[in-house]
Design a protein around this motif. Structure first.
Motif, PDB file in Angstrom:
ATOM      1  N   ALA A 144       0.867  -1.177   0.000  1.00 17.89           N
ATOM      2  CA  ALA A 144       0.000   0.000   0.000  1.00 17.89           C
ATOM      3  C   ALA A 144       0.902   1.224   0.000  1.00 17.89           C
ATOM      4  O   ALA A 144       1.623   1.476   0.966  1.00 17.89           O
ATOM      5  N   GLU A 147      -0.247   7.952  -2.008  1.00 17.48           N
ATOM      6  CA  GLU A 147      -0.101   8.865  -3.146  1.00 17.48           C
ATOM      7  C   GLU A 147       0.528  10.180  -2.692  1.00 17.48           C
ATOM      8  O   GLU A 147       0.442  10.554  -1.517  1.00 17.48           O
ATOM      9  N   GLN A 151      -3.873  11.526   0.056  1.00 21.01           N
ATOM     10  CA  GLN A 151      -5.303  11.285   0.215  1.00 21.01           C
ATOM     11  C   GLN A 151      -5.694   9.818   0.053  1.00 21.01           C
ATOM     12  O   GLN A 151      -6.730   9.393   0.545  1.00 21.01           O
ATOM     13  N   HIS A 152      -4.903   9.053  -0.666  1.00 23.27           N
ATOM     14  CA  HIS A 152      -5.221   7.651  -0.940  1.00 23.27           C
ATOM     15  C   HIS A 152      -3.967   6.779  -0.860  1.00 23.27           C
ATOM     16  O   HIS A 152      -2.853   7.243  -1.136  1.00 23.27           O
ATOM     17  N   PHE A 153      -4.197   5.514  -0.474  1.00 26.07           N
ATOM     18  CA  PHE A 153      -3.201   4.469  -0.664  1.00 26.07           C
ATOM     19  C   PHE A 153      -3.522   3.753  -1.976  1.00 26.07           C
ATOM     20  O   PHE A 153      -4.692   3.587  -2.332  1.00 26.07           O
ATOM     21  N   VAL A 154      -2.488   3.292  -2.671  1.00 24.46           N
ATOM     22  CA  VAL A 154      -2.660   2.451  -3.854  1.00 24.46           C
ATOM     23  C   VAL A 154      -2.186   1.053  -3.483  1.00 24.46           C
ATOM     24  O   VAL A 154      -1.019   0.852  -3.138  1.00 24.46           O
ATOM     25  N   ASN A 156      -1.647  -3.045  -4.102  1.00 22.89           N
ATOM     26  CA  ASN A 156      -1.402  -4.093  -5.091  1.00 22.89           C
ATOM     27  C   ASN A 156      -0.991  -5.374  -4.377  1.00 22.89           C
ATOM     28  O   ASN A 156      -0.133  -5.344  -3.480  1.00 22.89           O
ATOM     29  N   SER A 197     -14.296  -1.766  -5.135  1.00 25.13           N
ATOM     30  CA  SER A 197     -13.327  -0.832  -5.708  1.00 25.13           C
ATOM     31  C   SER A 197     -12.835  -1.330  -7.060  1.00 25.13           C
ATOM     32  O   SER A 197     -12.612  -2.539  -7.243  1.00 25.13           O
ATOM     33  N   ASN A 221      -3.838  -1.977  -8.315  1.00 25.59           N
ATOM     34  CA  ASN A 221      -3.935  -0.515  -8.208  1.00 25.59           C
ATOM     35  C   ASN A 221      -5.267  -0.072  -7.598  1.00 25.59           C
ATOM     36  O   ASN A 221      -5.951   0.827  -8.111  1.00 25.59           O
ATOM     37  N   ARG A 223      -7.399   1.899  -5.096  1.00 23.33           N
ATOM     38  CA  ARG A 223      -7.216   3.134  -4.336  1.00 23.33           C
ATOM     39  C   ARG A 223      -8.090   3.095  -3.084  1.00 23.33           C
ATOM     40  O   ARG A 223      -9.290   2.848  -3.158  1.00 23.33           O
ATOM     41  N   PRO A 225      -9.053   5.279   0.483  1.00 24.73           N
ATOM     42  CA  PRO A 225      -8.929   6.567   1.177  1.00 24.73           C
ATOM     43  C   PRO A 225      -8.074   6.450   2.430  1.00 24.73           C
ATOM     44  O   PRO A 225      -8.140   5.446   3.149  1.00 24.73           O
TER      45      PRO A 225
END
Length: 397
Positions: A144, A147, A151-154, A156, A197, A221, A223, A225
């Motif tokens: 995780a 960004e 504001q967000h984690f990405v 995978n 998501s 990927n 996203r 919050p």
């Protein structure tokens, strides 16, 4: 030897027993007694009946809907509901995430998620295990990355053995947020992820007995919050351990052992084996082992009983309880003998049972025994639990 409870506890036992008798739908009771497959609607129906009585979340604080029971009352509730033919509470949101949010979640997270868990409007998947990171959760590789705008984690990665993910709209997951941490446990965080998501795919895993309760979850990927982070960044290992302590205590399954042992005695009578001395000795041995397990569990509930090796009690109960349940399921197959051989996955459903050629009392035995193989694996394998017990015990002396 008979376990002794207080008059108040015995009165509570009778109250729970009567509630199950009066409110559990007969078709759900029949499925449980025959070991047939329960559907999502079956669990939701029973859970909402419990919630209406204020009994669905016994481990939660009163201010968030808990009944305010002590540990003995919770134990009696689990036992009596199972003995009455009710489904066990399997929802991860109730038993696992709820206690974590109470202890470590923000007020906004509690307000947003806890009411829907209680009403069975939201079911949660447990995103812990991965290929190569089952019992060793410190080896999780799902990442995780925050960004640049914060504001967000990405996210995978790949989660596996995810129970009932196909019924769930949310997932709580352990993810790696600091790949350069000096210790693997120090770089893990605890995230809440919307199952709808974009980039999240659920794939069923076909089980030996024909079910699809387990799933793989692929995150590409996704996203999330930043407000869905539970507790502090990189501190998820501590929250995960807290959660697993709640899971493993329930996995002891004393009520389930009693439920299946009673089933074994009914089947032995049906098969004309009540006078078989070898079988009766085997069932008596199960009774002795179950009594020892129950005494151990109740002893650990006593406020004045402090273990010299705190933290391993759940592992002890998990190992012994799951192995005992497996042994009872194997005995059920032996009691049925050749009558347990016919197996129809279709007949696992109540609506198709009457059309099946197999005796209703026998149709699920093979499936139940196969399904029970997982008991000593999930929640930490017996081998791993024994290592934890040994290490803690040696460190205490």
């Amino acid at each position: 030897m008979k376990l002794q409870f207080s008059d108040a506890d015995e009165a509570f036992r009778l109250e729970v027993r009567q509630f199950v008798k009066d409110h559990l739908p007969p078709e759900i009771r029949r499925k449980v007694e025959l070991g047939l497959r329960l559907e999502h609607a079956d669990y939701v129906t029973w859970f909402r009946l419990l919630e209406a009585r204020g009994w669905l979340t016994p481990g939660w604080p009163v201010e968030h809907g808990g009944p305010g029971w002590n540990a003995v009352q919770r134990y009696i509730f689990d036992e009596e509901t199972l003995l009455g033919g009710a489904p066990r509470i399997i929802a991860s949101g109730i038993q696992m995430l709820g206690p974590v949010l109470h202890a470590f979640g923000t007020e906004e997270q509690k307000k947003k998620y806890l009411p829907d868990i209680r009403q069975s409007n939201t079911w949660w998947a447990q995103g812990f295990s991965e290929p190569g990171a089952g019992s060793d959760l410190a080896a999780v590789r799902t990442t995780a990355v925050l960004e640049p705008d914060g504001q967000h984690f990405v996210v995978n990665g790949h989660k596996v053995w995810t129970s009932y993910a196909h019924w769930c709209s949310m997932m709580f997951a352990l993810v790696r947020t600091d790949p350069n941490a000096s210790k693997p446990q120090e770089g893990i965080s605890f995230l809440l992820i919307d199952m709808n998501s974009p980039g999240l795919t659920v794939r069923p895993i076909r089980l030996l007995e024909g079910g699809t309760d387990l799933n793989e979850c692929f995150l590409d990927n996704v996203r999330v919050p930043v407000e869905n982070l539970v507790g502090e960044l990189h501190k998820g290992w501590s929250y995960g351990k807290y959660l697993l302590g709640h899971e493993r205590t329930g996995i002891a399954g004393i009520g389930s052992c009693k439920q299946q042992l009673a089933r074994a005695r009914r089947l032995a009578e049906r098969q004309g084996l009540c006078d078989d001395p070898v079988l009766q000795a085997r069932l008596a041995q199960f009774e002795v082992e179950l009594m020892a397990l129950e005494f151990t569990a109740l002893r650990l509930l006593c406020d004045h009983q402090q273990s010299r090796t705190p933290g391993v009690e759940a592992s002890m109960l998990k190992v012994r309880g799951t192995e005992l349940r497996q042994a009872i399921f194997e005995a059920l197959l032996d009691i049925a003998g050749p009558d347990a051989v016919p197996f129809s996955a279709a007949a696992q459903h109540l609506e198709q049972l009457d059309e099946a050629a197999t005796d209703p009392e026998l149709v699920a035995l093979a499936a139940n025994c196969l399904d029970a193989r997982k008991l000593t694996i999930y929640g930490g394998t017996s081998e791993v639990q024994r290592n934890l017990i040994a290490r803690a015990t040696l460190d205490a002396f």
